[in-house]
Design a protein around this motif. Structure first.
Motif, PDB file in Angstrom:
ATOM      1  N   ILE A 277       0.866  -1.181   0.000  1.00 59.75           N
ATOM      2  CA  ILE A 277       0.000   0.000   0.000  1.00 59.75           C
ATOM      3  C   ILE A 277       0.900   1.227   0.000  1.00 59.75           C
ATOM      4  N   THR A 278       1.081   1.774  -1.176  1.00 60.74           N
ATOM      5  CA  THR A 278       2.008   2.886  -1.354  1.00 60.74           C
ATOM      6  C   THR A 278       1.242   4.176  -1.636  1.00 60.74           C
ATOM      7  N   HIS A 279       2.014   5.260  -1.697  1.00 57.46           N
ATOM      8  CA  HIS A 279       1.411   6.538  -2.039  1.00 57.46           C
ATOM      9  C   HIS A 279       0.801   6.489  -3.436  1.00 57.46           C
ATOM     10  N   SER A 280       1.473   5.809  -4.355  1.00 57.32           N
ATOM     11  CA  SER A 280       0.925   5.709  -5.718  1.00 57.32           C
ATOM     12  C   SER A 280      -0.370   4.910  -5.735  1.00 57.32           C
ATOM     13  N   PHE A 281      -0.466   3.878  -4.872  1.00 54.91           N
ATOM     14  CA  PHE A 281      -1.710   3.110  -4.775  1.00 54.91           C
ATOM     15  C   PHE A 281      -2.839   4.012  -4.275  1.00 54.91           C
ATOM     16  N   ALA A 282      -2.550   4.839  -3.259  1.00 58.74           N
ATOM     17  CA  ALA A 282      -3.568   5.753  -2.738  1.00 58.74           C
ATOM     18  C   ALA A 282      -3.985   6.758  -3.812  1.00 58.74           C
ATOM     19  N   ARG A 283      -3.004   7.195  -4.631  1.00 62.29           N
ATOM     20  CA  ARG A 283      -3.344   8.134  -5.708  1.00 62.29           C
ATOM     21  C   ARG A 283      -4.217   7.465  -6.756  1.00 62.29           C
ATOM     22  N   GLU A 284      -3.949   6.188  -7.044  1.00 59.93           N
ATOM     23  CA  GLU A 284      -4.781   5.450  -8.004  1.00 59.93           C
ATOM     24  C   GLU A 284      -6.223   5.330  -7.496  1.00 59.93           C
ATOM     25  N   VAL A 285      -6.381   5.104  -6.202  1.00 63.97           N
ATOM     26  CA  VAL A 285      -7.730   5.032  -5.627  1.00 63.97           C
ATOM     27  C   VAL A 285      -8.419   6.389  -5.747  1.00 63.97           C
ATOM     28  N   ALA A 286      -7.685   7.458  -5.410  1.00 65.23           N
ATOM     29  CA  ALA A 286      -8.267   8.801  -5.483  1.00 65.23           C
ATOM     30  C   ALA A 286      -8.568   9.209  -6.921  1.00 65.23           C
ATOM     31  N   ALA A 287      -7.820   8.628  -7.885  1.00 65.96           N
ATOM     32  CA  ALA A 287      -8.009   8.987  -9.296  1.00 65.96           C
ATOM     33  C   ALA A 287      -9.224   8.305  -9.917  1.00 65.96           C
ATOM     34  N   PHE A 288      -9.925   7.488  -9.137  1.00 61.40           N
ATOM     35  CA  PHE A 288     -11.150   6.840  -9.625  1.00 61.40           C
ATOM     36  C   PHE A 288     -12.281   7.228  -8.670  1.00 61.40           C
ATOM     37  N   PRO A 289     -12.661   8.520  -8.695  1.00 54.29           N
ATOM     38  CA  PRO A 289     -13.635   9.021  -7.725  1.00 54.29           C
ATOM     39  C   PRO A 289     -15.055   8.568  -8.055  1.00 54.29           C
ATOM     40  N   SER A 290     -15.962   8.951  -7.198  1.00 55.37           N
ATOM     41  CA  SER A 290     -17.357   8.514  -7.331  1.00 55.37           C
ATOM     42  C   SER A 290     -17.961   8.918  -8.670  1.00 55.37           C
ATOM     43  N   LEU A 291     -17.693  10.154  -9.125  1.00 53.38           N
ATOM     44  CA  LEU A 291     -18.288  10.617 -10.383  1.00 53.38           C
ATOM     45  C   LEU A 291     -17.854   9.739 -11.541  1.00 53.38           C
ATOM     46  N   GLN A 292     -16.568   9.380 -11.597  1.00 57.57           N
ATOM     47  CA  GLN A 292     -16.089   8.527 -12.679  1.00 57.57           C
ATOM     48  C   GLN A 292     -16.652   7.117 -12.549  1.00 57.57           C
ATOM     49  N   ARG A 293     -16.782   6.630 -11.334  1.00 60.61           N
ATOM     50  CA  ARG A 293     -17.369   5.297 -11.138  1.00 60.61           C
ATOM     51  C   ARG A 293     -18.818   5.270 -11.612  1.00 60.61           C
ATOM     52  N   ARG A 294     -19.534   6.331 -11.345  1.00 60.72           N
ATOM     53  CA  ARG A 294     -20.938   6.388 -11.772  1.00 60.72           C
ATOM     54  C   ARG A 294     -21.061   6.392 -13.298  1.00 60.72           C
ATOM     55  N   TRP A 295     -20.121   7.053 -13.959  1.00 57.39           N
ATOM     56  CA  TRP A 295     -20.145   7.066 -15.426  1.00 57.39           C
ATOM     57  C   TRP A 295     -19.885   5.668 -15.974  1.00 57.39           C
ATOM     58  N   ILE A 296     -18.961   4.934 -15.365  1.00 49.56           N
ATOM     59  CA  ILE A 296     -18.696   3.564 -15.796  1.00 49.56           C
ATOM     60  C   ILE A 296     -19.931   2.690 -15.563  1.00 49.56           C
ATOM     61  N   PHE A 297     -20.570   2.867 -14.424  1.00 48.51           N
ATOM     62  CA  PHE A 297     -21.806   2.134 -14.155  1.00 48.51           C
ATOM     63  C   PHE A 297     -22.861   2.443 -15.218  1.00 48.51           C
ATOM     64  N   GLN A 298     -22.961   3.719 -15.601  1.00 52.16           N
ATOM     65  CA  GLN A 298     -23.964   4.109 -16.598  1.00 52.16           C
ATOM     66  C   GLN A 298     -23.674   3.442 -17.941  1.00 52.16           C
ATOM     67  N   LEU A 299     -22.412   3.414 -18.342  1.00 50.36           N
ATOM     68  CA  LEU A 299     -22.043   2.746 -19.595  1.00 50.36           C
ATOM     69  C   LEU A 299     -22.382   1.256 -19.541  1.00 50.36           C
ATOM     70  N   ALA A 300     -22.115   0.634 -18.410  1.00 46.66           N
ATOM     71  CA  ALA A 300     -22.422  -0.793 -18.271  1.00 46.66           C
ATOM     72  C   ALA A 300     -23.929  -1.037 -18.279  1.00 46.66           C
ATOM     73  N   TYR A 301     -24.669  -0.158 -17.633  1.00 46.58           N
ATOM     74  CA  TYR A 301     -26.137  -0.230 -17.600  1.00 46.58           C
ATOM     75  C   TYR A 301     -26.693  -0.219 -19.028  1.00 46.58           C
ATOM     76  N   GLU A 302     -26.188   0.723 -19.823  1.00 45.65           N
ATOM     77  CA  GLU A 302     -26.670   0.869 -21.198  1.00 45.65           C
ATOM     78  C   GLU A 302     -26.203  -0.291 -22.070  1.00 45.65           C
ATOM     79  N   ARG A 303     -25.003  -0.771 -21.820  1.00 48.31           N
ATOM     80  CA  ARG A 303     -24.485  -1.875 -22.627  1.00 48.31           C
ATOM     81  C   ARG A 303     -25.347  -3.130 -22.451  1.00 48.31           C
ATOM     82  N   GLY A 304     -25.757  -3.414 -21.222  1.00 50.15           N
ATOM     83  CA  GLY A 304     -26.575  -4.593 -20.981  1.00 50.15           C
ATOM     84  C   GLY A 304     -27.879  -4.552 -21.753  1.00 50.15           C
ATOM     85  N   LEU A 305     -28.558  -3.418 -21.728  1.00 47.95           N
ATOM     86  CA  LEU A 305     -29.822  -3.316 -22.470  1.00 47.95           C
ATOM     87  C   LEU A 305     -29.574  -3.360 -23.970  1.00 47.95           C
ATOM     88  N   ARG A 306     -28.482  -2.736 -24.415  1.00 51.27           N
ATOM     89  CA  ARG A 306     -28.169  -2.733 -25.849  1.00 51.27           C
ATOM     90  C   ARG A 306     -27.951  -4.150 -26.355  1.00 51.27           C
TER      91      ARG A 306
END
Length: 954
Positions: free
Chosen positions: A373-402
């Protein structure tokens, strides 16, 4: 000094050519684009809620709009996790949505893709920091996982944290940042009441004093000398007296900007934020200015500028009072922001504990040891914030129906449905996704019929006035401005009777209106409540307890006491130019032939006509429902499409029109009769018009089809009613029909029907590509035959020009009203009050609520519309080149697009840059004998399957 120079350079009405004022007007015009584009609620037209951001890619637009409007861009993470648990989002879809993640190693044996997948499947923390501390202690994390937890604390501590900032350029936000009272509470209350009275379309008992002077001067005259106990209202009176000396509202705006110390470079941001403070009312003013034909009492151009000028006067009065009373500040507004910044207590916002918890959970999910668990690991976690996670969820949501939709269509290509060689009758309905189930049930009952879907104005754009209507309304898509007027007229033998009843109805209306106003007075209101209150409660109680029976009694009594006279449409114009009065109403023969040809060619019905061809417009009837218009036909401008269906049937039955069509390559047999009609999507009834013109030899067939429509209505009601918790899943189709009829007549019913909820797909192609598929009322079905189009796709181009703004607008409004029902939607219906015949407010006074109420969107799955078009890549690219709106919506991702080759059926999907081949899943498509087997006993969203009774190959 700037204000004085401008005053000298302009005429008294502010119309002089001054560069500063021109720049200010441009800024106001630019700011107005952010306002809601929703017009009066009586002609509710679905549109893209984020129309001001359509020039941006969808992801960027949603996130930028979220910052501007203070709304949510997507569903919450918790909601996405609910869909993940239900199987609506699958792990494979998440992995595919993360396909751009590089396989970069962030720890031994762990890639960025692994980290992101792990974080997506961890339920989000939804509590406060204090609750998090308690949960960490309760779970004993520092004790049980001491090494890992301590290491996470170390790598997160010391990283920069965001501090609090004053969020905008409005002085109001500076006041709030230091803990002061909200000036908008004072301003909005007064401005809401004045604006509602100024825009009133017939509810107000008296005319607003000074209304003829315009919004700005009328307001200043009303409040300049008004006595008031509140200090801020006295300050407002002084400002109004000063403002009356100004030569125009635009100069008053400039004066207020100077007073606030807003630099010219800040005008755009400041004016946008000011207008958005009451965006519902500001948007309504802007819409009524732009489309005066949408209201009975239009307002003059420039009212939005006057609204802004009044807003700024109110802001100045309220801010000066709060700054003086709460902070002792009596200086100039120019220095207020800087003074408040110095007075603001020092704060240091830290999210260390939340970030530590996120890093800890990610490390535990991946099984990482403390030394990894390094500083770079913590930065990687911070670099995938809630807003970006929600966008990925939205893409997956749409892909399933498509995938589910394209797999079903690909299966139909491989196993085409049997189409009737000589259809017994043909049915043309609106492309509306609510008609998907009705058409499917008709095809199940009558497999030898053929159905088509078209934009519900049926190529007849017109202003229309019914025999009992006072005004013309536009019946066409919002992007079209009609050039013709059509009126319903009572036949000559009943004209005198109709005139008498109309006169009595007008007299009764005036008396009722006067009584309505009288009940608002203390004396008469008290007398009527005491004397007639008990009697008035009887029909009210009956409407609530026995809505269906009461509605039937009322309908029967109405037919006996006031029989409906026979009417016809004034469709043929004798004068050269069209207009809105006698002699100028209607179309000439060439125009009628052009409309008839356009509809028939658009849907591909140019030969093989059945003896009976039904054209059903649609709408929805319900009581106590301010949003009724939003349930009507979007392609008819938020009005019922019955007149359009009746009109196109009438002109296609005209022998002279048919003769002209023969010259254009379309021969309609003499025995073919078009019948216009109306499908009520709330109670599933079907009414047919002008059936006396049907040949006697076709009467028995007409009666048979009417019985089949009635049975289809029962089945359609049964499929719809499964969504209503109040209807038992064990109900029969007839019981379900009674249930939906009762809902349409129930005064207390907040959900008379669910409207376009669940819309997700639009299919533009031949019915053979989708016939026999169960699409769960989720697909707009637009008939288009690519084999009958021109080489350049002219028919497809005009079809998409109507389909994208109508279907795309419906889809996007439902999308945003669902993801943020309070911000983008109008919240729940329960506190709504109709105001000014324009819209709804919460309670007695609020901003005008725009968007859709929660009761219309609660079961919706917010996904971008998937449009599947039966055409070649070359033709579609040509269509995009010729229509910038189509190209922008496709390339910027406001809709999803797939193409189906007319010859091979091969499907390709637009991936944001190009069309790529789609490979169908190897899983077989499930097959059922009937629609009821597909949905019976279920309430939630369903998969797409086959139905054997409509030609499926089970």
């Amino acid at each position: 000094m700037v204000l004085k120079q401008c005053a000298e350079a302009t005429s008294p009405d502010g119309s002089g050519e001054d560069p500063i004022l021109d720049r200010l007007k441009n800024c106001i015009e630019h700011a107005s684009h952010l306002l809601p584009a929703q017009g009066p609620i009586s002609v509710f037209i679905h549109h893209n809620t984020l129309h001001a951001f359509e020039h941006l890619p969808f992801e960027e637009a949603t996130q930028r709009a979220a910052r501007v409007f203070g709304c949510e861009p997507y569903l919450t993470e918790a909601r996405y996790h609910t869909e993940l648990a239900k199987g609506r989002i699958r792990a494979d879809d998440l992995r595919a949505a993360l396909s751009e993640d590089a396989p970069t190693s962030i720890a031994e044996g762990i890639s960025r893709l692994d980290l992101h997948l792990a974080m997506l499947q961890l339920p989000p923390w939804q509590g406060t920091v204090a609750e998090l501390r308690w949960q960490v202690a309760e779970d004993g994390i520092p004790r049980v996982h001491g090494d890992v937890w301590q290491r996470c604390v170390e790598v997160v501590r010391g990283q920069p944290c965001s501090g609090s900032e004053i969020p905008s350029s409005r002085p109001r936000d500076s006041i709030l940042a230091v803990g002061g009272s909200d000036p908008d509470l004072l301003v909005n209350d007064l401005l809401t009441r004045y604006t509602a009275a100024f825009l009133d379309q017939g509810i107000s008992r008296v005319v607003l004093p000074g209304q003829r002077e315009g919004f700005f001067r009328g307001f200043c005259m009303l409040y300049a000398n008004a006595s008031a106990l509140e200090r801020w209202r006295r300050d407002l009176g002084t400002l109004c007296q000063q403002a009356l000396a100004e030569t125009s509202a635009i100069l008053s705006v400039l004066h207020s900007l100077n007073e606030f110390g807003i630099l010219e470079t800040e005008w755009d941001e400041f004016l946008s934020e000011t207008l958005l403070a009451l965006r519902g009312w500001g948007g309504m003013i802007h819409q009524v200015e732009q489309r005066a034909d949408s209201v009975h009492h239009p307002i003059p151009r420039g009212t939005l500028i006057e609204f802004l000028a009044v807003r700024l006067l109110l802001d100045r009065a309220a801010l000066s009072t709060i700054a003086r009373n709460e902070f002792g500040y009596i200086g100039a507004f120019v220095d207020l922001r800087e003074w408040l910044e110095r007075a603001r207590p020092s704060t240091h916002s830290s999210d260390i504990e939340l970030r530590t918890y996120e890093v800890f959970r990610a490390a535990r999910a991946l099984g990482i040891q403390p030394d990894a668990i390094t500083h770079s690991f913590a930065r990687e976690v911070a670099a995938f914030p809630s807003l970006q996670r929600r966008w990925i969820f939205q893409l997956a949501y749409e892909r399933g129906l498509r995938i589910r939709a394209l797999d079903a269509l690909a299966h139909r290509v491989k196993h085409p449905a049997d189409m009737p060689a000589a259809p017994r009758f043909q049915l043309v309905t609106c492309l509306d996704e609510r008609e998907e189930s009705f058409r499917r049930h008709v095809e199940e009952i009558a497999p030898d019929c053929e159905t088509f879907g078209a934009a519900g104005f049926f190529a007849v754009p017109m202003y229309y006035r019914g025999s009992n209507d006072a005004h013309f309304v536009p019946l066409c898509p919002i992007v079209v401005t009609p050039k013709h007027w059509v009126s319903e007229r009572v036949d000559d033998h009943a004209a005198e009777y109709h005139h008498r009843t109309s006169t009595r109805r007008a007299q009764l209306g005036r008396a009722s209106h006067s009584l309505h106003h009288a009940t608002r007075t203390p004396l008469i209101g008290a007398l009527l409540a005491a004397g007639a209150g008990a009697l008035a409660s009887l029909p009210l109680v009956a409407r609530i307890l026995f809505p269906r029976i009461t509605g039937r009694i009322r309908g029967t009594a109405g037919k006996v006491l006031k029989p409906t006279p026979h009417t016809s449409l004034a469709l043929e114009r004798t004068a050269e130019a069209p207009g809105d009065h006698n002699g100028l109403l209607g179309f000439n023969l060439d125009e009628m032939a052009a409309m008839g040809e356009r509809l028939l060619r658009d849907i591909g019905l140019v030969e093989g006509f059945a003896n009976l061809v039904f054209v059903l417009g649609h709408g929805s009837s319900s009581l106590n429902n301010p949003h009724k218009s939003s349930y009507d036909c979007g392609a008819c401008g938020g009005s019922p499409g019955a007149p359009n269906g009746r009109a196109i049937a009438h002109l296609l039955n005209d022998g002279r029109v048919r003769a002209k069509l023969i010259g254009r390559g379309i021969t309609i047999p003499m025995e073919t009769r078009f019948v216009g009609g109306f499908h009520n999507t709330c109670d599933d009834s079907v009414a047919l018009f002008d059936i006396e013109g049907v040949l006697p030899a076709l009467r028995s067939e007409l009666d048979r089809v009417r019985a089949e429509f009635d049975e289809a209505g029962d089945r359609n009601a049964h499929e719809r009613a499964r969504r209503f918790e109040s209807c038992p899943l064990s109900s029969t189709p007839r019981d379900a029909r009674k249930h939906v009829e009762a809902r349409s007549e129930d005064l207390a019913q907040a959900r008379p029907e669910l409207g376009h909820a669940t819309n997700a797909i639009c299919i533009v192609g031949r019915r053979a590509r989708s016939r026999g598929l169960f699409f769960d009322r989720r697909a707009f079905l637009t008939s288009y035959d690519p084999t009958r189009d021109t080489e350049d796709g002219a028919i497809l181009a005009r079809t998409l020009a109507a389909v994208l703004p109508v279907c795309g607008g419906i889809n996007l409004e439902y999308f945003f009203s669902h993801v943020d029902p309070q911000g983008y939607g109008s919240g729940t219906k329960l506190p709504h009050n109709l105001t000014g015949l324009l819209g709804v407010m919460d309670g007695a006074a609020s901003d005008l609520r725009t968007g859709l109420p929660w009761q219309m969107t609660e079961i919706h799955e917010p996904v971008r519309l998937l449009i599947v078009i039966e055409t070649t890549l070359e033709i579609f690219q040509g269509v995009m080149r010729g229509n910038s709106m189509v190209e922008s919506m496709v390339r910027k991702g406001w809709v999803q697009v797939a193409l189906m080759h007319p010859d091979t059926g091969a499907i390709s999907v637009f991936d944001g840059a190009d069309f790529v081949a789609y490979a169908r899943s190897t899983m077989p498509l499930r097959c059922f004998r009937s629609s009821v087997e597909c949905y019976g006993g279920k309430r939630d969203h369903l998969d797409f399957v086959e139905i054997s009774s409509i030609g499926a190959t089970c």
